[in-house]
Design a protein around this motif. Structure first.
Motif, PDB file in Angstrom:
ATOM      1  N   ASN A   1       0.819  -1.223   0.000  1.00  0.00           N
ATOM      2  CA  ASN A   1       0.000   0.000   0.000  1.00  0.00           C
ATOM      3  C   ASN A   1       0.849   1.269   0.000  1.00  0.00           C
ATOM      4  O   ASN A   1       0.322   2.375   0.088  1.00  0.00           O
ATOM      5  N   GLY A   2       2.182   1.107  -0.081  1.00  0.00           N
ATOM      6  CA  GLY A   2       3.066   2.252  -0.169  1.00  0.00           C
ATOM      7  C   GLY A   2       3.617   2.731   1.165  1.00  0.00           C
ATOM      8  O   GLY A   2       4.530   3.571   1.198  1.00  0.00           O
ATOM      9  N   GLU A   3       3.105   2.217   2.280  1.00  0.00           N
ATOM     10  CA  GLU A   3       3.615   2.603   3.588  1.00  0.00           C
ATOM     11  C   GLU A   3       4.973   1.961   3.845  1.00  0.00           C
ATOM     12  O   GLU A   3       5.253   0.869   3.373  1.00  0.00           O
ATOM     13  N   GLU A   4       5.800   2.667   4.607  1.00  0.00           N
ATOM     14  CA  GLU A   4       7.073   2.091   5.003  1.00  0.00           C
ATOM     15  C   GLU A   4       6.807   0.917   5.947  1.00  0.00           C
ATOM     16  O   GLU A   4       6.036   1.042   6.899  1.00  0.00           O
ATOM     17  N   PHE A   5       7.427  -0.212   5.659  1.00  0.00           N
ATOM     18  CA  PHE A   5       7.198  -1.406   6.461  1.00  0.00           C
ATOM     19  C   PHE A   5       8.104  -1.395   7.681  1.00  0.00           C
ATOM     20  O   PHE A   5       9.325  -1.293   7.565  1.00  0.00           O
ATOM     21  N   LYS A   6       7.503  -1.465   8.862  1.00  0.00           N
ATOM     22  CA  LYS A   6       8.253  -1.451  10.114  1.00  0.00           C
ATOM     23  C   LYS A   6       8.335  -2.869  10.679  1.00  0.00           C
ATOM     24  O   LYS A   6       7.322  -3.556  10.812  1.00  0.00           O
ATOM     25  N   GLY A   7       9.546  -3.284  10.992  1.00  0.00           N
ATOM     26  CA  GLY A   7       9.777  -4.654  11.389  1.00  0.00           C
ATOM     27  C   GLY A   7       9.669  -4.892  12.885  1.00  0.00           C
ATOM     28  O   GLY A   7       9.855  -3.995  13.709  1.00  0.00           O
ATOM     29  N   SER A   8       9.382  -6.150  13.215  1.00  0.00           N
ATOM     30  CA  SER A   8       9.419  -6.605  14.603  1.00  0.00           C
ATOM     31  C   SER A   8      10.182  -7.924  14.651  1.00  0.00           C
ATOM     32  O   SER A   8      10.078  -8.753  13.741  1.00  0.00           O
ATOM     33  N   TYR A   9      10.971  -8.094  15.697  1.00  0.00           N
ATOM     34  CA  TYR A   9      11.729  -9.338  15.878  1.00  0.00           C
ATOM     35  C   TYR A   9      11.835  -9.596  17.373  1.00  0.00           C
ATOM     36  O   TYR A   9      12.244  -8.722  18.143  1.00  0.00           O
ATOM     37  N   ASN A  10      11.427 -10.793  17.779  1.00  0.00           N
ATOM     38  CA  ASN A  10      11.453 -11.149  19.186  1.00  0.00           C
ATOM     39  C   ASN A  10      12.045 -12.541  19.346  1.00  0.00           C
ATOM     40  O   ASN A  10      11.684 -13.469  18.625  1.00  0.00           O
ATOM     41  N   LEU A  11      12.956 -12.660  20.300  1.00  0.00           N
ATOM     42  CA  LEU A  11      13.596 -13.937  20.588  1.00  0.00           C
ATOM     43  C   LEU A  11      13.515 -14.195  22.079  1.00  0.00           C
ATOM     44  O   LEU A  11      13.808 -13.319  22.891  1.00  0.00           O
ATOM     45  N   ALA A  12      13.094 -15.398  22.432  1.00  0.00           N
ATOM     46  CA  ALA A  12      13.183 -15.875  23.813  1.00  0.00           C
ATOM     47  C   ALA A  12      13.931 -17.193  23.770  1.00  0.00           C
ATOM     48  O   ALA A  12      13.549 -18.109  23.035  1.00  0.00           O
ATOM     49  N   ILE A  13      15.012 -17.294  24.506  1.00  0.00           N
ATOM     50  CA  ILE A  13      15.819 -18.510  24.510  1.00  0.00           C
ATOM     51  C   ILE A  13      16.166 -18.864  25.951  1.00  0.00           C
ATOM     52  O   ILE A  13      16.460 -17.982  26.769  1.00  0.00           O
ATOM     53  N   LYS A  14      16.076 -20.126  26.261  1.00  0.00           N
ATOM     54  CA  LYS A  14      16.369 -20.568  27.617  1.00  0.00           C
ATOM     55  C   LYS A  14      17.801 -20.166  27.990  1.00  0.00           C
ATOM     56  O   LYS A  14      18.747 -20.403  27.234  1.00  0.00           O
ATOM     57  N   SER A  15      17.942 -19.543  29.135  1.00  0.00           N
ATOM     58  CA  SER A  15      19.255 -19.031  29.552  1.00  0.00           C
ATOM     59  C   SER A  15      20.310 -20.122  29.552  1.00  0.00           C
ATOM     60  O   SER A  15      21.453 -19.917  29.122  1.00  0.00           O
ATOM     61  N   GLU A  16      19.931 -21.294  30.032  1.00  0.00           N
ATOM     62  CA  GLU A  16      20.889 -22.393  30.104  1.00  0.00           C
ATOM     63  C   GLU A  16      21.412 -22.760  28.721  1.00  0.00           C
ATOM     64  O   GLU A  16      22.601 -23.022  28.529  1.00  0.00           O
ATOM     65  N   LEU A  17      20.510 -22.780  27.714  1.00  0.00           N
ATOM     66  CA  LEU A  17      20.915 -23.093  26.350  1.00  0.00           C
ATOM     67  C   LEU A  17      21.782 -21.974  25.773  1.00  0.00           C
ATOM     68  O   LEU A  17      22.791 -22.227  25.112  1.00  0.00           O
ATOM     69  N   ALA A  18      21.386 -20.720  26.009  1.00  0.00           N
ATOM     70  CA  ALA A  18      22.164 -19.584  25.501  1.00  0.00           C
ATOM     71  C   ALA A  18      23.584 -19.603  26.066  1.00  0.00           C
ATOM     72  O   ALA A  18      24.562 -19.394  25.342  1.00  0.00           O
ATOM     73  N   ARG A  19      23.713 -19.875  27.328  1.00  0.00           N
ATOM     74  CA  ARG A  19      25.035 -19.906  27.943  1.00  0.00           C
ATOM     75  C   ARG A  19      25.892 -21.021  27.356  1.00  0.00           C
ATOM     76  O   ARG A  19      27.098 -20.863  27.167  1.00  0.00           O
ATOM     77  N   CYS A  20      25.242 -22.140  27.051  1.00  0.00           N
ATOM     78  CA  CYS A  20      25.984 -23.255  26.462  1.00  0.00           C
ATOM     79  C   CYS A  20      26.404 -22.938  25.029  1.00  0.00           C
ATOM     80  O   CYS A  20      27.556 -23.141  24.643  1.00  0.00           O
ATOM     81  N   LEU A  21      25.475 -22.409  24.222  1.00  0.00           N
ATOM     82  CA  LEU A  21      25.771 -22.123  22.825  1.00  0.00           C
ATOM     83  C   LEU A  21      26.881 -21.091  22.672  1.00  0.00           C
ATOM     84  O   LEU A  21      27.712 -21.183  21.768  1.00  0.00           O
ATOM     85  N   TYR A  22      26.901 -20.102  23.562  1.00  0.00           N
ATOM     86  CA  TYR A  22      27.824 -18.993  23.406  1.00  0.00           C
ATOM     87  C   TYR A  22      28.901 -18.951  24.484  1.00  0.00           C
ATOM     88  O   TYR A  22      29.589 -17.943  24.647  1.00  0.00           O
ATOM     89  N   ASP A  23      29.021 -20.045  25.225  1.00  0.00           N
ATOM     90  CA  ASP A  23      30.091 -20.168  26.225  1.00  0.00           C
ATOM     91  C   ASP A  23      30.049 -19.048  27.258  1.00  0.00           C
ATOM     92  O   ASP A  23      31.078 -18.474  27.621  1.00  0.00           O
ATOM     93  N   PHE A  24      28.848 -18.722  27.712  1.00  0.00           N
ATOM     94  CA  PHE A  24      28.725 -17.710  28.749  1.00  0.00           C
ATOM     95  C   PHE A  24      28.878 -18.352  30.127  1.00  0.00           C
ATOM     96  O   PHE A  24      28.592 -19.533  30.314  1.00  0.00           O
ATOM     97  N   THR A  25      29.266 -17.534  31.070  1.00  0.00           N
ATOM     98  CA  THR A  25      29.348 -18.000  32.445  1.00  0.00           C
ATOM     99  C   THR A  25      27.984 -17.818  33.111  1.00  0.00           C
ATOM    100  O   THR A  25      27.017 -17.389  32.487  1.00  0.00           O
ATOM    101  N   LYS A  26      27.934 -18.094  34.400  1.00  0.00           N
ATOM    102  CA  LYS A  26      26.690 -17.932  35.148  1.00  0.00           C
ATOM    103  C   LYS A  26      26.419 -16.485  35.530  1.00  0.00           C
ATOM    104  O   LYS A  26      25.364 -16.172  36.079  1.00  0.00           O
TER     105      LYS A  26
END
Length: 575
Positions: free
Chosen positions: A443-468
């Motif tokens: 329709n000619g309007e500027e398209f505004k994006g949305s992006y949302n991520l929820a990831i289990k902290s335990e998995l995120a720390r493992c994937l990216y080698d984060f500490t506690k």
């Protein structure tokens, strides 16, 4: 099982072939909602096209159970089976299915939808009335076997939600499709369900003559290998679902209502989900009988469609180079789709439309190659409520997923995106989230994006080698030209989950760069023990005897004697 899983997913994603025998037509009238848009007719020979419809593969919603006789991955024979015991399927050594989940009729039912949920903008629960199955019995419907994790291939539910009216009334179709496969004969082992696809459509019912829609092809010659999905039949593009006399027309979804499902299955559900919704809430668990329970609730979004045909000779050199490197025969739709003999001939003699069916790095690369051809404007701006769960989306030997545990959710309104968690950008020390769409809506309007991520902290720390230590982050939105965008961004960690949200950014190909930080862990100081003082040694001092001196004489001789008890020598006298 792990090798089968990855093999199934890669083959399914790379080799989807969707053909219809009834020519498509474009719904161009202003009165027709964008939700009823269909791909325009093939212009003629010598064209390539590209489609990116954000509904995954929900348009191919006819259930089927295929028994195949195969040699390795080569398909020798394909039969549509009424059940695993169907005599005409005897001798099959490879099976694949697409199940359509019905509504549960009792608490004991499995592989079914237990409840459809709707809430208004004030979070008030709306009544949902189940009306009937839709459509009528279809040619490839089959009876499943819960003991082997094989759901029924049945009709879809049609429900009425009076509190959520749309332009075509108050009817909705909740759609849950399960895809899976298994090796060997009908009695050996269990089926492995690899993908679950979910959608909800606002619909109106149109009477007429429509045919029975798409079905799974049983022509073995059309299967490049057993991983391909090949569809055919009589399909009307305007119909989300159809039978011989009725068609369900998609209508615009109300964007102020949250919709959801509760389902019950005999098999483990995936732990990673992605889709085109906002504010998703998902739960995965087990009941006392060992069945998997799954519930989801989310709000629809507007997600643009891109669809274009272009003469092969007019494509950019980089796009032609990209296509030439693809494995042949090329899958998709059109006069040349899946036919090696045709594709080996003159490029001017056949046409093909590429269809997006997965959301991984290859599909993103493909979309970006087509983006200059598509231009900065979308084709249509339909509403969607669609979700997809995939086994093994983030699983690896380092950070394995736990079965029946939710690990992560990606939701966006972008036309193309990467479904799983991002990989670490070592050069910039950031996590890069890729999304893509045309800069402007249809329709000619500027398209505004949305992006949302929820990831289990335990998995995120493992994937990216984060500490506690607590995770902190900053988000930057970088446009294709390298400029920074202003957007609303949120990152936090709460109750065992890491949340990221970015909203209000523009396209065509921004990258969300997330810089993750952690406070240095407070060092644990072990106090140095105070050394015990060295004890003063006990010194025993012995007394020195006092000596005396006496004088002794003998005649004229004189001697002095010194001793404690001195005595004169013999013959001497003390003086």
């Amino acid at each position: 099982m792990k090798s089968r899983k990855s093999k199934f997913l890669s083959a399914f994603a790379a080799a989807f072939l969707f053909l219809t025998l009834v020519p498509a037509f474009s719904s161009a009238a202003d009165s027709v909602p964008d939700e009823q848009y269909s791909t325009p007719n093939e212009p003629g020979p010598g064209y390539f096209g590209f489609n990116s419809f954000p509904d995954f593969q929900l348009h191919a919603n006819t259930g089927h159970l295929l028994g195949m006789q195969t040699t390795g991955v080569t398909v020798n024979k394909v039969v549509a089976c009424n059940s695993l015991a169907d005599p005409k399927c005897a001798g099959s050594n490879f099976w694949k299915f697409r199940a359509v989940l019905p509504m549960c009729q009792s608490a004991a039912d499995t592989n079914c939808i237990d409840e459809v949920i709707a809430r208004d903008k004030d979070n008030v629960l709306l009544p949902v009335n189940s009306t009937r199955k839709f459509p009528t019995v279809r040619e490839q419907d089959y009876t499943g076997d819960p003991a082997q994790n094989l759901p029924n291939g049945s009709q879809l539910p049609l429900v009425d939600i009076p509190g959520a009216p749309h332009a075509g009334g108050t009817l909705y179709i909740p759609m849950i499709l399960i895809d899976g496969e298994k090796e060997n004969d009908a009695s050996s082992g269990k089926f492995y369900p690899g993908i679950i696809q979910m959608g909800l459509y606002a619909v109106s019912i149109k009477n007429g003559s429509f045919g029975f829609g798409n079905y799974a092809s049983t022509d073995s010659k059309r299967y490049v290998d057993r991983g391909w999905m090949v569809s055919g039949g009589q399909s009307n593009p305007e119909c989300i679902v159809q039978d011989a006399t009725q068609c369900a027309l998609a209508q615009r979804l109300p964007l102020n209502v949250s919709f959801g499902f509760k389902i019950r299955t005999t098999f483990s559900l995936p732990g990673w989900f992605h889709g085109r919704v906002i504010n998703p809430e998902i739960q995965v668990s087990k009941d006392s009988g060992g069945n998997s329970l799954f519930s989801i609730s989310a709000t629809p979004v507007v997600s643009p469609i891109v669809s274009v045909w272009k003469k092969k000779t007019e494509l950019p050199e980089s796009l032609n180079s990209f296509i030439n490197k693809l494995q042949k025969p090329l899958g998709g739709s059109g006069s040349g789709a899946g036919d090696m003999a045709v594709q080996s001939g003159s490029p001017d003699s056949w046409s093909l439309m590429f269809d997006t069916v997965a959301y991984e790095n290859f599909q993103m690369e493909q979309f970006l190659e087509w983006l200059p051809v598509i231009g900065d404007k979308a084709t249509k701006d339909p509403t969607y409520w669609s979700f997809r769960g995939e086994q093994g989306n983030v699983a690896n030997s380092k950070c394995p997923e736990s079965p029946n545990e939710l690990n992560g959710i990606v939701s966006t309104n972008a036309t193309q995106y990467i479904a799983g968690p991002p990989k670490w950008n070592e050069a910039e020390q950031s996590l890069d989230y890729k999304v893509a769409a045309a800069h402007y809506k249809a329709n000619g309007e500027e398209f505004k994006g949305s992006y949302n991520l929820a990831i289990k902290s335990e998995l995120a720390r493992c994937l990216y080698d984060f500490t506690k230590a607590p995770i902190k982050a900053t988000i930057s939105i970088v446009s294709r030209d390298g400029s920074q965008q202003v957007a609303t961004t949120i990152v936090n960690e709460k109750d065992g989950w890491l949340y990221l949200s970015a909203n209000g950014f523009t396209f065509s190909n921004p990258i969300l760069k997330v810089k993750l930080m952690q406070d240095a862990p407070t060092p644990v100081v072990t106090p140095t023990p105070t050394a015990s003082p060295t004890p003063t040694p006990v010194v025993t001092i012995k007394p020195v005897p006092i000596q005396k001196i006496i004088v002794c004489v003998k005649g004229k001789t004189i001697k002095k004697v010194k001793a404690v008890s001195p005595k004169c020598p013999s013959g001497y006298k003390k003086k």
